[in-house]
Design an enzyme around this catalytic site. Structure first.
Site, short mmCIF file in Angstrom:
data_model
loop_
_atom_site.label_atom_id
_atom_site.label_comp_id
_atom_site.label_asym_id
_atom_site.label_seq_id
_atom_site.Cartn_x
_atom_site.Cartn_y
_atom_site.Cartn_z
N TRP A 78 0.86 -1.19 0.00
CA TRP A 78 0.00 0.00 0.00
C TRP A 78 0.90 1.24 0.00
CZ3 TRP A 78 -2.07 2.51 4.94
CH2 TRP A 78 -3.05 3.47 4.65
N ASP A 128 -1.66 -5.86 8.99
CA ASP A 128 -2.55 -4.80 8.51
C ASP A 128 -3.76 -5.47 7.86
OD1 ASP A 128 -3.83 -2.63 7.45
OD2 ASP A 128 -2.11 -1.88 6.30
N ALA A 160 -7.14 -4.75 6.24
CA ALA A 160 -8.01 -3.70 5.70
C ALA A 160 -9.13 -4.24 4.83
CB ALA A 160 -7.17 -2.69 4.90
N LYS A 178 -13.58 -0.69 4.15
CA LYS A 178 -14.03 -1.44 2.97
C LYS A 178 -15.12 -2.44 3.31
CE LYS A 178 -10.25 0.51 1.64
NZ LYS A 178 -9.51 1.06 0.56
C1 LIG Z 1 -3.41 -2.15 3.14
C2 LIG Z 1 -4.21 -1.02 3.68
N1 LIG Z 1 -4.07 -0.67 4.95
C3 LIG Z 1 -4.77 0.34 5.49
C4 LIG Z 1 -5.66 1.06 4.74
C5 LIG Z 1 -6.36 2.21 5.45
O1 LIG Z 1 -7.66 2.43 5.18
P1 LIG Z 1 -8.51 3.55 5.94
O2 LIG Z 1 -7.60 4.48 6.62
O3 LIG Z 1 -9.31 4.19 4.88
O4 LIG Z 1 -9.35 2.78 6.92
C6 LIG Z 1 -5.83 0.76 3.39
C7 LIG Z 1 -6.74 1.53 2.53
O5 LIG Z 1 -6.72 1.52 1.36
C8 LIG Z 1 -5.10 -0.32 2.85
O6 LIG Z 1 -5.23 -0.70 1.57
#
Ligand SMILES: Cc1ncc(COP(=O)(O)O)c(C=O)c1O
Length: 392
Positions: A127, A208, A210, A243
Site C-alpha cells: 500500500w 494490517d 483492511a 471497505k
Molecule cells: C493495506 C491497507 N491498509 C490500510 C488502509 C487504510 O484504510 P482507511 O484508513 O481508509 O481505513 C488501506 C486503505 O486503502 C489499505 O489498503
C-alpha cells in the site's frame, strides 16, 4: 516562517483521482482509487449500515466524550471478528483510531516508544501509504521480496530468504488478506512456516487487516492472523472497517496488540496515551454502527450477505477479465488475475502502455499497473481487455 516549507511530493492516487475527474470523455473508466464499486459504478451505503444508523439516531442520548480507547462495545466486537477467540481476551489491548491509516501510524508510534531503533520489514510491493507512515514515525524500513511479477505468484523463496534475516525485535508488516496492490496472499502453509521463522528469530509480526471478508470470507481471511496470534507471544494489528462496512469517510479503525497477559495493561495505557497526543478521542459514529450491526443477529446476517455479494462480484470480475484477456491476446499471461484475491491486482504492463491506456482509451489505473477489480463491470471488462490488446 513558512518560506522554508518544501512542496510535498504529489500523492499518486490523489493525483490520478483529480485527473480522472477532469477528463471530459463519456466512456472513461476509473480503476484507480481503492473503493468498492457495484455494477453501476456506485459505492453504496450498505443496508445494514443504514439501519444501524437509523437505530443510533433514534436511541442515542449523548455525544459526550468516551474514553481515549473509544467505545468498548466496538473494540469487543472487532476483537471477535478479527481473532475469533484464537487468544484469551486477557492478552488483547486495543484502541479505536480514525480509520486503518491512523491505526498503522499509532502502531508505528508504539514501536518507536518501545524501541526507537526497530527495523520494520515491508513487502516490496505494498500500500503506497505504508512507507510514509513508517517514515513519519521515524522508523527504519527494509523491504522483503513478495511478488514474482510475470507469473503473478508469491515469490516464496525470496520472501523467506529476506525475512530469514529479520532479527530479535524487528517487526514484519504483513497484509492480513487481499494484499494491496498484488492480490497475492500467503497460503496456510506459508503462514505456519512464517510463524516458525518469526518465533525462532524473536521478530514481531504486524498485521494490517483492511479487507477482511473480501478475499475468501470473513474467517478464512483472518486465518493467518489467528494462527500467528495463537502461536507467538507478541502481535501487532491495525484494522480498518472502511471497505468491509463501506464506512470510508466515517474513519473507523483500531490499533491492537496481543501480548502476554502480564503486559496487557501497559500496552493499553500506552495506546491510550498515543491517542491522547494525536487526536485524543477516536471518532465514535462509525464504530457504533459496526457494534450495532455485529451485536444484532438480523443486522449481522444482512451485513454478511451484502459483504459476501461484494466479495463474489470481485471474484467474478477477476474470472471475467482473465477470460477476456485470454481471448483478446491469445495467451494465458494474465491467468493469475483469476487466482488472486481482493480488490487489486498488478498488471505487468510497461509505463508507456499504462499512459496510452489513459490517453487513448480513458482507462485510469495507477502508474505501477494496479487495477481496482471492483471498478469493472460486464461492459468495461471487454473494453479494458481490448484496449490492452490494442496498446501492446
Ligand atoms: C493495506 C491497507 N491498509 C490500510 C488502509 C487504510 O484504510 P482507511 O484508513 O481508509 O481505513 C488501506 C486503505 O486503502 C489499505 O489498503
Amino acid at each position: 516562517m513558512f518560506e522554508t516549507l518544501p512542496k510535498p511530493r504529489p500523492d499518486g492516487i490523489i493525483a490520478l483521482m483529480q485527473a480522472y475527474a477532469a477528463d471530459p470523455r463519456m466512456g472513461k473508466i476509473d480503476l484507480g482509487v481503492g473503493v468498492y464499486r457495484d455494477a453501476a459504478g456506485r459505492t453504496p451505503v450498505m443496508q445494514a449500515v443504514k439501519q444501524a444508523e437509523a437505530h443510533i439516531i433514534e436511541t442515542q442520548n449523548s455525544k459526550s466524550y468516551l474514553s481515549l480507547a473509544g467505545d468498548s462495545a466496538f473494540l469487543e466486537v472487532m476483537e471477535r471478528l478479527l481473532l475469533g477467540g484464537a487468544v484469551p481476551s486477557g492478552r488483547v489491548a486495543a484502541v479505536g483510531t480514525p480509520g486503518g491509516t491512523a491505526a498503522v501510524r499509532q502502531i508505528c508510534e508504539l514501536i518507536r516508544l518501545a524501541r526507537p531503533d526497530a527495523v520494520i520489514w515491508v513487502s516490496a510491493q505494498t500500500w503506497p501509504n505504508h512507507a510514509p507512515l513508517i517514515a513519519a514515525a521515524g522508523l527504519e524500513m527494509r523491504q522483503y521480496r513478495y511478488l514474482e511479477a510475470e507469473s503473478g505468484a508469491l515469490d516464496r523463496a525470496g520472501l523467506f530468504a529476506d525475512l530469514g534475516q529479520a532479527g530479535a525485535g524487528d517487526v514484519v508488516l504483513l497484509h492480513g488478506c487481499c494484499h494491496n496492490p498484488t492480490g497475492v496472499d500467503l497460503a496456510e502453509g506459508d503462514w505456519a512456516e512464517l510463524a516458525g521463522m518469526l518465533e525462532r528469530a524473536g521478530a514481531v509480526p504486524f498485521i494490517d487487516m483492511a479487507y477482511q471478508g473480501l478475499g475468501e470470507g470473513l474467517d478464512a481471511d483472518a486465518g493467518g492472523l489467528r494462527h500467528l496470534a495463537a502461536r507467538l507471544p507478541e502481535i501487532l494489528v491495525a484494522a480498518s472497517c472502511s471497505k468491509n462496512f463501506g464506512l470510508y469517510r466515517d474513519r473507523v479503525g483500531l490499533a491492537m496488540t496481543i501480548t502476554p497477559e502480564a503486559r496487557r495493561d501497559i500496552m493499553a495505557a500506552n495506546l491510550a496515551g498515543l491517542n491522547r497526543k494525536s487526536f485524543a478521542f477516536p471518532p465514535d459514529h462509525g464504530g457504533r454502527v459496526v457494534s450495532t450491526i455485529l451485536n444484532d443477529p438480523a443486522l449481522r446476517h444482512n451485513w454478511q450477505a451484502e459483504l459476501e455479494a461484494m466479495r463474489r462480484r470481485v471474484v467474478q470480475n477477476r474470472a471475467d477479465l482473465a477470460r477476456a484477456l485470454r481471448a483478446a491476446l491469445g495467451t494465458d499471461r494474465f491467468g493469475f488475475i483469476a487466482a488472486q484475491r481482493g480488490m487489486f491486482s498488478l498488471l505487468p504492463l510497461p509505463g508507456t502502455q499504462i499512459e496510452r491506456l489513459r490517453a487513448d482509451h480513458g482507462i485510469y489505473m495507477l502508474g505501477d499497473g494496479r487495477v481496482n477489480m471492483a471498478g469493472l463491470n460486464d461492459q468495461t471488462v471487454a473494453v479494458l481487455a481490448e484496449a490492452i490488446a490494442k496498446t501492446v
